[in-house]
Design a protein around this motif. Structure first.
Motif, PDB file in Angstrom:
ATOM      1  N   ILE A  87      60.977  50.788 -64.582  1.00 27.38           N
ATOM      2  CA  ILE A  87      61.592  51.360 -63.352  1.00 27.38           C
ATOM      3  C   ILE A  87      61.280  50.421 -62.185  1.00 27.38           C
ATOM      4  CG2 ILE A  87      61.783  53.232 -61.890  1.00 27.38           C
ATOM      5  CD1 ILE A  87      61.020  55.197 -64.232  1.00 27.38           C
ATOM      6  N   ARG A  88      62.509  49.952 -61.711  1.00 27.29           N
ATOM      7  CA  ARG A  88      62.397  49.109 -60.313  1.00 27.29           C
ATOM      8  C   ARG A  88      63.465  49.725 -59.596  1.00 27.29           C
ATOM      9  NH1 ARG A  88      63.151  43.597 -62.509  1.00 27.29           N
ATOM     10  NH2 ARG A  88      62.756  43.303 -60.562  1.00 27.29           N
ATOM     11  N   ASN A  89      63.225  48.920 -58.275  1.00 29.61           N
ATOM     12  CA  ASN A  89      64.191  49.362 -57.200  1.00 29.61           C
ATOM     13  C   ASN A  89      65.695  48.946 -57.631  1.00 29.61           C
ATOM     14  OD1 ASN A  89      63.403  46.766 -56.801  1.00 29.61           O
ATOM     15  ND2 ASN A  89      64.634  46.870 -54.917  1.00 29.61           N
TER      16      ASN A  89
ATOM     17  N   SER B 233      52.577  52.319 -55.673  1.00 30.36           N
ATOM     18  CA  SER B 233      51.687  53.479 -55.703  1.00 30.36           C
ATOM     19  C   SER B 233      52.179  54.651 -55.076  1.00 30.36           C
ATOM     20  CB  SER B 233      50.394  52.894 -54.696  1.00 30.36           C
ATOM     21  OG  SER B 233      51.119  52.422 -53.547  1.00 30.36           O
ATOM     22  N   LYS B 234      53.100  54.786 -53.954  1.00 29.32           N
ATOM     23  CA  LYS B 234      53.697  55.997 -53.399  1.00 29.32           C
ATOM     24  C   LYS B 234      54.417  56.681 -54.470  1.00 29.32           C
ATOM     25  CE  LYS B 234      53.778  54.333 -48.580  1.00 29.32           C
ATOM     26  NZ  LYS B 234      54.864  53.988 -47.285  1.00 29.32           N
ATOM     27  N   TYR B 235      55.344  56.001 -55.331  1.00 26.54           N
ATOM     28  CA  TYR B 235      56.108  56.388 -56.351  1.00 26.54           C
ATOM     29  C   TYR B 235      55.102  57.432 -57.302  1.00 26.54           C
ATOM     30  CZ  TYR B 235      59.671  56.913 -59.839  1.00 26.54           C
ATOM     31  OH  TYR B 235      60.562  57.233 -60.754  1.00 26.54           O
TER      32      TYR B 235
ATOM     33  N   TRP C 241      58.606  52.681 -68.055  1.00 21.50           N
ATOM     34  CA  TRP C 241      57.379  52.838 -67.558  1.00 21.50           C
ATOM     35  C   TRP C 241      57.411  52.325 -66.090  1.00 21.50           C
ATOM     36  CZ3 TRP C 241      54.444  48.308 -66.021  1.00 21.50           C
ATOM     37  CH2 TRP C 241      55.038  47.030 -66.354  1.00 21.50           C
ATOM     38  N   VAL C 242      56.343  52.517 -65.271  1.00 24.73           N
ATOM     39  CA  VAL C 242      56.242  52.064 -64.078  1.00 24.73           C
ATOM     40  C   VAL C 242      54.764  51.510 -63.685  1.00 24.73           C
ATOM     41  CG1 VAL C 242      55.561  54.266 -63.063  1.00 24.73           C
ATOM     42  CG2 VAL C 242      56.894  52.684 -61.398  1.00 24.73           C
TER      43      VAL C 242
ATOM     44  N   ILE D 238      58.414  59.005 -68.471  1.00 28.14           N
ATOM     45  CA  ILE D 238      57.918  57.746 -67.217  1.00 28.14           C
ATOM     46  C   ILE D 238      56.355  57.578 -67.937  1.00 28.14           C
ATOM     47  CG2 ILE D 238      57.664  56.637 -65.290  1.00 28.14           C
ATOM     48  CD1 ILE D 238      59.772  58.286 -64.345  1.00 28.14           C
ATOM     49  N   LEU D 239      55.951  56.344 -68.179  1.00 28.24           N
ATOM     50  CA  LEU D 239      54.716  55.931 -68.500  1.00 28.24           C
ATOM     51  C   LEU D 239      54.277  55.300 -67.133  1.00 28.24           C
ATOM     52  CD1 LEU D 239      52.043  55.366 -70.060  1.00 28.24           C
ATOM     53  CD2 LEU D 239      53.105  53.586 -70.974  1.00 28.24           C
ATOM     54  N   ALA D 240      53.196  55.600 -66.724  1.00 28.30           N
ATOM     55  CA  ALA D 240      52.671  55.113 -65.057  1.00 28.30           C
ATOM     56  C   ALA D 240      51.143  54.594 -65.516  1.00 28.30           C
ATOM     57  CB  ALA D 240      52.864  56.126 -64.088  1.00 28.30           C
TER      58      ALA D 240
END
Length: 699
Positions: free
Chosen positions: A375-377, A467-469, A460-461, A404-406
């Protein structure tokens, strides 16, 4: 001796005007005639722009006189006349010469002159000029006409245009190269040709001599010009001045006009060190294997520009002695081939054979993301993992999910990503596979259906970069093991799973907006409140595949029931991972220093040449010589007159004094004597006294 001193004094005084005069005479006698040689009509003794019949008659008369032996010409004179006759007797050559001063075979005169030096003119083999190949006549598929040029130029896109003549041997030889150039630029730029019979259009594209305004082609034919995007006039077109090779022209168009990035070659030693390690971990790696070592085709460079935020591109020169290395690394059997390295630990995708523009664009669009997409902008809406967007299933879908995997980049994250990819494979297969140690899995049909309908997405992120997300969705005392940079004392990195349920069923009147934990200013700075509601569920179990599938099935089942609360909440913006690419700054900014210096030298040389051949320069030099001579002569004359006046004045004062002295004469002497007598009688000494005579009557 006096003459020599006078001559030296004269040269010192008038050195500048004499120098300008000599330069002006040299300019008029030698420079200008070489830049503007006599017309070929003058060689035949006919008027400018006369008809072909008059040219023939003049040549026949000269030949009759020469053959009769009345006036036998030397080889030089004969060649000048013969060249003029052959040039002006050909309708196409005559048209090109009359309108644009084009005569590309002028060098032949020198070659033939050297070949027949010292021999009779009758020994010269004629004709001396070569007719062009007939191949060019068959190749005019992209000719542009003046009547539809402006309409075509107004279309969106870039144009590369060649101006040519059907009577040019050089253009005939270049025709095959032009076909290759048009093929190379297919899909990224439009190409067209203009024949000199389109006089108005050819003159519009040609150079202009500043002092005459006449259209000329400084570098001869074929003449290459380019119209960049949104350029619709001759003021913004760019003229090509390099060598007429396919590689040079295509690279100029792709780099300087289109602003496309170059794709560099790597060896077996530098591929890992300089490409894989320096390319972003979030990008797909695309590697081209080439047998020839030629530059990347413009459509590949255009694709690299379009997908620069998704993928990194590299070229490798294929060598048979290194084939075993590439087989073991990527399973590449031969070249040409393209390799897509999408995820660590995932078998690369290899495509052998030649790809065209359309097929490669489709493949690139299909494989631009990693197997487990990040996941990206730039892709959050495309993946359906953004409340401001819609589901991948379509805009009419009201409920969808994103698992989502973080985590921070680490070995633990890579292992978990591999687990998520296995879950994707399980949900993609028609028959549920057997998992080692677990047997055949039992998966909820609701999950399978949601995944295949694209209502369920796995991604994944990067918890460190975003970090904020990451903290927004996993805010807890253990989030620091997953989100943000690693702190001192953190023993390990712990990747975590969460699922976001998006819903668009309710109206904004029924929705409750959850307050963001921060200031109002920070909320508007970081992003907008999404249009879809978000509910988040965190996975607190193990990384066991059946357990994860069961957890996902439970969330999807409850979420599709539709009896969950509806909350709108603002999500922090995703941080871009990449800086602005170098080619986005414009075509001119990516030109190498060496090339820029060469272009500057070339432009200075061209400007200096135009300055030298300007016919007005001779008259200007004569004028400067005359003015400087007049100024120096005037100043010298004024100095001489002033000196004479001073001399006369000094002479007059001396003569007056002489006149005063000379006017004394005898009268003056007598006056001096009388004055001296008076002086002697009037002045008495201090001790003088009156003497009294004894005969006097005084007492």
């Amino acid at each position: 001796m006096a003459f020599r001193d006078g001559l030296v004094s004269f040269l010192r005084r008038y050195g500048l005007p004499l120098s300008l005069l000599v330069i002006a005479i040299f300019w008029q006698i030698f420079v200008l005639p070489s830049a503007f040689p006599p017309s070929h009509y003058d060689a035949l003794g006919v008027k400018m722009y006369c008809s072909i019949e008059e040219v023939k008659d003049a040549y026949v008369k000269l030949m009759a006189k020469w053959d009769s032996g009345v006036d036998v010409p030397n080889v030089d004179h004969f060649l000048k006349v013969r060249y003029a006759f052959e040039l002006l007797n050909n309708p196409i050559w005559k048209r090109d010469y009359d309108l644009f001063s084009v005569e590309e075979q002028r060098h032949i005169i020198g070659k033939v002159k050297q070949q027949y030096a010292g021999e009779s003119f009758s020994k010269v083999e004629i004709p001396i000029l070569n007719l062009p190949s007939s191949d060019l006549i068959d190749y005019v598929p992209d000719d542009l006409m003046a009547k539809d040029f402006i309409a075509k130029l107004g279309d969106t896109g870039n144009w590369l245009i060649q101006v040519y003549s059907s009577g040019s041997s050089r253009c005939a030889e270049f025709s095959r190269n032009w076909k290759l150039i048009a093929g190379w630029l297919e899909g990224v730029s439009r190409t067209g040709s203009v024949e000199l019979r389109e006089v108005e259009l050819a003159a519009y594209l040609a150079d202009r001599r500043k002092f005459t305004g006449r259209p000329v082609f400084e570098n001869g034919l074929p003449y290459i010009v380019a119209f960049p995007h949104n350029c619709r006039s001759s003021s913004c077109l760019l003229r090509y001045q390099g060598e007429l090779s396919v590689d040079a022209i295509v690279d100029w168009m792709a780099t300087d006009i289109l602003g496309l990035p170059r794709i560099f070659y790597y060896s077996k030693d530098s591929l890992v060190k300089d490409f894989f390690r320096k390319a972003g971990p979030h990008k797909v790696k695309v590697i081209f294997f080439s047998k020839t070592g030629e530059r990347a085709a413009p459509f590949l460079r255009q694709t690299a520009k379009d997908y620069w935020s998704y993928a990194s591109f590299a070229f490798v020169l294929w060598r048979e002695e290194e084939s075993s290395i590439w087989w073991n690394m990527f399973e590449v059997d031969f070249a040409p081939a393209v390799v897509f390295v999408r995820d660590p630990g995932v078998k690369p995708l290899v495509i052998h054979g030649v790809l065209n523009s359309s097929s490669f664009s489709k493949i690139m669009e299909q494989y631009k993301n990693q197997v487990l997409p990040q996941i990206r902008n730039i892709n959050s809406m495309e993946l359906g993992c953004d409340a401001r967007g819609y589901s991948r299933a379509g805009n009419d879908t009201s409920t969808w999910y994103c698992v989502i995997l973080a985590g921070r980049p680490s070995l633990e994250l890579n292992n978990m990503r591999q687990t998520m990819r296995k879950i994707q494979d399980i949900l993609s297969e028609d028959d549920l596979p057997e998992v080692a140690g677990l047997g055949r899995l039992s998966v909820s049909p609701i999950v399978v259906k949601a995944y295949r309908e694209q209502r369920l997405t796995f991604a994944w992120v990067d918890g460190e970069a975003q970090s904020k997300y990451c903290f927004f969705y996993l805010f807890s005392e253990h989030s620091y093991e997953t989100c943000g940079p690693k702190r001192y004392g953190d023993e390990e990195d712990v990747p975590r799973l969460f699922i976001v349920r998006y819903n668009r069923n309710s109206t904004s009147d029924d929705a409750q907006v959850e307050k963001y934990k921060g200031t109002m200013l920070s909320m508007f700075k970081e992003g907008e409140i999404g249009l879809a509601s978000q509910l988040v569920a965190r996975h607190n179990g193990s990384a066991n595949i059946p357990e994860i599938l069961e957890w996902v099935a439970e969330i999807v089942t409850n979420g599709d029931a539709g009896d969950l609360p509806y909350y709108k909440v603002k999500t922090p913006e995703l941080v871009p991972e990449d800086a602005e690419p170098i080619w986005s700054k414009g075509a001119q900014s990516i030109v190498s220093k060496g090339k820029r210096i060469k272009d500057v030298i070339k432009s200075i040389s061209s400007a200096l040449y135009n300055f030298i051949i300007d016919p007005r320069m001779g008259s200007l030099l004569f004028l400067c010589a005359s003015v400087s001579f007049g100024i120096i002569w005037s100043r010298t004359s004024q100095s001489a007159q002033q000196g004479e006046k001073v001399h006369n004045k000094e002479g007059g004062s001396n003569s007056t004094e002489k006149d005063k002295d000379g006017g004394k004469g005898s009268g003056g002497a007598m006056r001096e004597q009388h004055e001296q007598q008076n002086l002697n009688t009037e002045i008495e000494p201090e001790d003088a006294h009156q003497w009294v005579s004894p005969d006097s009557d005084a007492e």
